[in-house]
Design an enzyme around this catalytic site. Structure first.
Site, PDB file in Angstrom:
ATOM      1  N   GLU A 148      37.445  41.510  39.988  1.00  0.00           N
ATOM      2  CA  GLU A 148      36.102  41.359  39.425  1.00  0.00           C
ATOM      3  C   GLU A 148      35.044  41.153  40.503  1.00  0.00           C
ATOM      4  O   GLU A 148      33.883  41.528  40.318  1.00  0.00           O
ATOM      5  CB  GLU A 148      36.074  40.182  38.445  1.00  0.00           C
ATOM      6  CG  GLU A 148      36.860  40.407  37.166  1.00  0.00           C
ATOM      7  CD  GLU A 148      36.245  41.482  36.286  1.00  0.00           C
ATOM      8  OE1 GLU A 148      35.009  41.610  36.279  1.00  0.00           O
ATOM      9  OE2 GLU A 148      37.009  42.208  35.619  1.00  0.00           O
ATOM     10  N   SER A 149      35.424  40.547  41.615  1.00  0.00           N
ATOM     11  CA  SER A 149      34.451  40.234  42.667  1.00  0.00           C
ATOM     12  C   SER A 149      34.508  41.213  43.834  1.00  0.00           C
ATOM     13  O   SER A 149      33.930  40.942  44.895  1.00  0.00           O
ATOM     14  CB  SER A 149      34.696  38.810  43.192  1.00  0.00           C
ATOM     15  OG  SER A 149      35.995  38.708  43.767  1.00  0.00           O
TER      16      SER A 149
END
Length: 281
Positions: A148-149
């Site tokens: 996600e990052s």
């Protein structure tokens, strides 16, 4: 005369019966707008029914079929809550954490932001992690956070929209934007509000706190994980992906699903545990 009246009466009955059928058909053909009653599917052609022809490809609404969800795996075998356990500090060793963060590029906005100390402090603020935790869960959590990052390259979303949904419980504050922040990229005012309420932090008034404090960033991500993802740990890694971004599943974005799996397999290997079953979704 009597015979003629009988014929007219019979014709009227047939007409009304036909009209009823036509009316019903008209309604069923409009189910894309009106929906279907009960547990019925609205087919691609606008008819209501319960078979594959209605609930399969092109189904507009109702209990449309997709690929079957993974059958829950008993926690003693392929689940993420199975296998070797340890305290957070013993699982997240400096060597393990550094092996992840050392790959963060020098040009990444979050280079040096996410720290082992912040992760441990955040985890220990949750009752679920005060004792021992399954290494598979930690591998899965970090795998999803990493995906996600952008492999921990970002602490804020690149496309920084308003993300304000009308809410009386968690109203948007003037001048504040609720775009993705932290390793899970928490988004929308209602998520910031709910996370802030749970953590005792004014995240609605100060959403940037998630991007300023690595501990808060991990706390928000773990709040989301505990609330939405942890209940399906026994179903395997694929179930966690479905909870985080179900749109990727069932062939939606196979490359993204595989990216998550690759992170998970890498972290499982580093922690010395098998990955279990049901890796994809």
């Amino acid at each position: 005369m009597a015979t003629q009246n009988a014929i007219l009466k019979k014709a009227l009955i047939i007409f009304l019966f036909t009209l009823t059928i036509m009316t019903g058909t008209a309604f069923s053909q409009n189910c894309g707008t009106n929906g279907c009653k009960g547990n019925m599917c609205c087919s691609r052609w606008g008819y209501c029914g319960t078979t594959k022809a209605y609930c399969g490809t092109g189904c507009q609404s109702g209990p449309c079929n997709s690929k079957p969800k993974p059958t829950p795996t008993p926690s003693g075998s392929g689940g993420l809550n199975a296998g070797p356990r340890g305290t957070i500090a013993s699982v997240i060793t400096p060597a393990f954490f550094n092996s992840i963060m050392s790959k963060v590029g020098s040009g990444c906005p979050a280079k040096g932001f996410y720290t082992r100390q912040a992760f441990i402090a955040a985890a220990e603020s949750f009752a679920a992690y005060k004792g021992t935790v399954a290494k598979r869960e930690i591998a899965a959590m970090l795998a999803q956070f990493s995906h996600e990052s952008g492999s921990f390259c970002y602490k804020e979303e690149i496309a920084r929209g308003r993300y304000c949904s009308p809410s009386t419980t968690y109203p948007c504050q003037p001048g504040k934007n609720y775009y993705g922040r932290g390793p899970i990229q928490i988004t929308w005012n209602y998520n910031y509000g709910a996370a802030g309420k749970f953590l005792g932090l004014p995240l609605l008034k100060d959403p940037d706190m998630v991007a300023r404090s690595p501990t808060v960033a991990f706390q928000c991500a773990m709040w989301f994980w505990n609330k939405n993802v942890r209940p399906v740990l026994s179903q395997g890694f694929g179930a966690t992906t479905r909870r985080i971004n179900g749109g990727e599943c069932n062939g939606g974005r196979p490359a993204a699903v595989q990216s998550r799996v690759n992170h998970y397999l890498d972290f499982c290997k580093k922690l010395g545990v098998t990955p279990g079953t049901n890796l994809s979704c």
